[in-house]
Write a protein that holds these residues in place. Structure first.
Motif, PDB file in Angstrom:
ATOM      1  N   LEU A 287       0.855  -1.246  -0.095  1.00  0.00           N
ATOM      2  CA  LEU A 287      -0.045   0.047  -0.081  1.00  0.00           C
ATOM      3  C   LEU A 287       0.889   1.252  -0.004  1.00  0.00           C
ATOM      4  O   LEU A 287       0.617   2.275  -0.892  1.00  0.00           O
ATOM      5  N   LYS A 317      -5.146  10.357   6.533  1.00  0.00           N
ATOM      6  CA  LYS A 317      -5.782   9.149   6.022  1.00  0.00           C
ATOM      7  C   LYS A 317      -5.072   7.936   6.565  1.00  0.00           C
ATOM      8  O   LYS A 317      -5.506   6.973   6.989  1.00  0.00           O
ATOM      9  N   PHE A 321      -6.357   4.476   8.627  1.00  0.00           N
ATOM     10  CA  PHE A 321      -6.751   3.174   7.637  1.00  0.00           C
ATOM     11  C   PHE A 321      -6.187   2.171   8.137  1.00  0.00           C
ATOM     12  O   PHE A 321      -6.672   0.951   8.073  1.00  0.00           O
ATOM     13  N   ARG A 342      -1.732  -5.408   4.617  1.00  0.00           N
ATOM     14  CA  ARG A 342      -3.152  -5.420   4.376  1.00  0.00           C
ATOM     15  C   ARG A 342      -3.193  -6.152   2.830  1.00  0.00           C
ATOM     16  O   ARG A 342      -3.790  -6.954   2.410  1.00  0.00           O
ATOM     17  N   ASP A 350      -6.195  -2.221  -3.934  1.00  0.00           N
ATOM     18  CA  ASP A 350      -7.427  -2.006  -4.380  1.00  0.00           C
ATOM     19  C   ASP A 350      -7.318  -0.604  -4.713  1.00  0.00           C
ATOM     20  O   ASP A 350      -7.135   0.575  -3.984  1.00  0.00           O
ATOM     21  N   LYS A 352      -9.617   1.689  -5.451  1.00  0.00           N
ATOM     22  CA  LYS A 352     -10.620   2.364  -4.888  1.00  0.00           C
ATOM     23  C   LYS A 352     -10.162   2.990  -3.540  1.00  0.00           C
ATOM     24  O   LYS A 352     -10.470   3.854  -3.030  1.00  0.00           O
ATOM     25  N   ILE A 353      -9.336   2.159  -2.829  1.00  0.00           N
ATOM     26  CA  ILE A 353      -8.629   2.694  -1.564  1.00  0.00           C
ATOM     27  C   ILE A 353      -7.693   3.609  -1.904  1.00  0.00           C
ATOM     28  O   ILE A 353      -7.688   4.622  -1.221  1.00  0.00           O
ATOM     29  N   TRP A 356      -9.492   6.762  -2.354  1.00  0.00           N
ATOM     30  CA  TRP A 356      -9.960   7.211  -1.223  1.00  0.00           C
ATOM     31  C   TRP A 356      -8.886   7.896  -0.443  1.00  0.00           C
ATOM     32  O   TRP A 356      -9.174   9.242   0.323  1.00  0.00           O
TER      33      TRP A 356
END
Length: 374
Positions: A287, A317, A321, A342, A350, A352-353, A356
């Motif tokens: 990530l 964020k 998270f 993760r 992902d 989408k993450i 975000w």
């Protein structure tokens, strides 16, 4: 109680003064605490306005570190107290830290940073902003956030993008540690001076014929530091970045993160320095790597102030998270060095993450750093 930052004003031969600020927490390798920032920021503001102060000299106490990074343990406790939710203490800390970094970047007088020993994360955020940045034979510089589930913040979006030969991307993804010669090569430092000459340099600063003209003072200081560098040049360490220039350009030449990561971790290179960089990326947070990659793409066209605004959002964020708190737990709290990330690869992250993370938590008018460049 010992003051965590100490301040001095040294009298110069011509009646002017040199301001000296010393991060004074050697046991924590001068990790940048909120208390340090609360002392430094107003004092620097005052020195900026003070007519008889002609230059600032920022250093760390002891020879082990200028500053090894932010106050990670404090942030860990904040994140644990607000698990999975927005942590106000995280926003407060990063807001103050980035305001301090921006002040150093935009300081209106010569600002010398003595970057001896360990200079990492939040330490580099301060050092890189100085107008005259000095490194020594024991400087060890890195942005190792990939190992704690964060991303290279403190202005990394800005300064990593300004390095030659894709070095910024490579250092941001691997957290590789570099020396003084490398730091000069990739524009993180300006002068190399051996550690033993620091006191002599400070003494010489008080003997300079400082003027009213800030521009002239920058010039006089640069000339003095260049003389000191010439006396130290035989002690400069071998450059690792320059030595691996062709390989770094090759492994970072792809137009997507998956291929870049694969190229770095599978590169056939027996050099220990490069092998450590490979290991950090391999065992680091996928990530974090994904955030760093998009961060550098997004930051390429942004002003310094906008980079800090983007990073504050990413940092807040990150505090929410869960990857960051897990990375700190594994490395610094439980010290089991077995973070449960993760995602097990950058392909598995992902999108989408990631989106975000980059969606701003605030409107433009409500951003805590809205007034940064005013």
């Amino acid at each position: 109680m010992t003051q965590v930052v100490t301040f001095q004003e040294l009298d110069c031969a011509n009646g002017k003064k040199i301001a000296v600020a010393t991060l004074n927490s050697p046991r924590s390798l001068n990790a940048l605490s909120g208390e340090m920032i609360d002392l430094l920021f107003p004092q620097l503001k005052e020195w900026q306005m003070q007519g008889d102060i002609v230059a600032v000299f920022l250093q760390g106490e002891g020879e082990k570190a200028f500053c090894a990074g932010g106050d990670i343990v404090h942030m860990y406790n904040e994140m644990k107290a607000h698990q999975g939710e927005f942590a106000p203490g995280i926003e407060e800390y990063f807001t103050k830290e980035y305001q301090l970094d921006y002040l150093i970047h935009t300081f209106n007088k010569p600002f010398i940073v003595w970057g001896g020993g360990i200079v990492m994360g939040g330490g580099l955020g301060m050092m890189v902003g100085g107008s005259h940045r000095v490194v020594t034979e024991n400087s060890r510089i890195a942005m190792p956030e990939i190992s704690i589930g964060l991303y290279p913040d403190v202005g990394g979006s800005y300064f990593l993008n300004r390095m030659p030969d894709n070095c910024g991307l490579f250092l941001g993804l691997t957290g590789a540690s570099i020396n003084a010669t490398d730091a000069k090569h990739c524009h993180l430092a300006d002068y190399f001076i051996v550690n033993d000459n620091k006191e002599l340099l400070i003494n010489q600063l008080t003997q300079l014929d400082w003027q009213e003209s800030i521009e002239l003072n920058h010039e006089k200081l640069a000339n003095l530091l260049t003389q000191f560098e010439q006396d130290s040049s035989s002690h400069m360490p071998d450059a690792k970045l320059i030595e691996h220039k062709a390989l770094i350009e090759k492994v970072t030449s792809f137009d997507n993160l998956k291929d870049i990561v694969e190229a770095i971790v599978t590169a056939d290179c027996e050099d220990k320095w490069f092998a450590r960089a490979q290991k950090s990326l391999k065992h680091g947070s996928a990530l974090s790597a994904s955030l760093a990659y998009k961060q550098l793409q997004s930051g390429e066209s942004l002003s310094l102030a906008d980079c800090f605004r983007m990073e504050l959002n990413l940092s807040v964020k990150s505090g929410q998270f869960g990857e960051f708190v897990e990375g700190v737990r594994a490395l610094l709290i439980d010290k089991d060095n077995s973070p449960k990330w993760r995602f097990d690869s950058v392909e598995a992250v992902d999108n989408k993450i990631i989106d975000w993370f980059f969606e701003s938590k605030w409107s433009q008018e409500q951003h805590p750093l809205v007034g940064l460049d005013n």
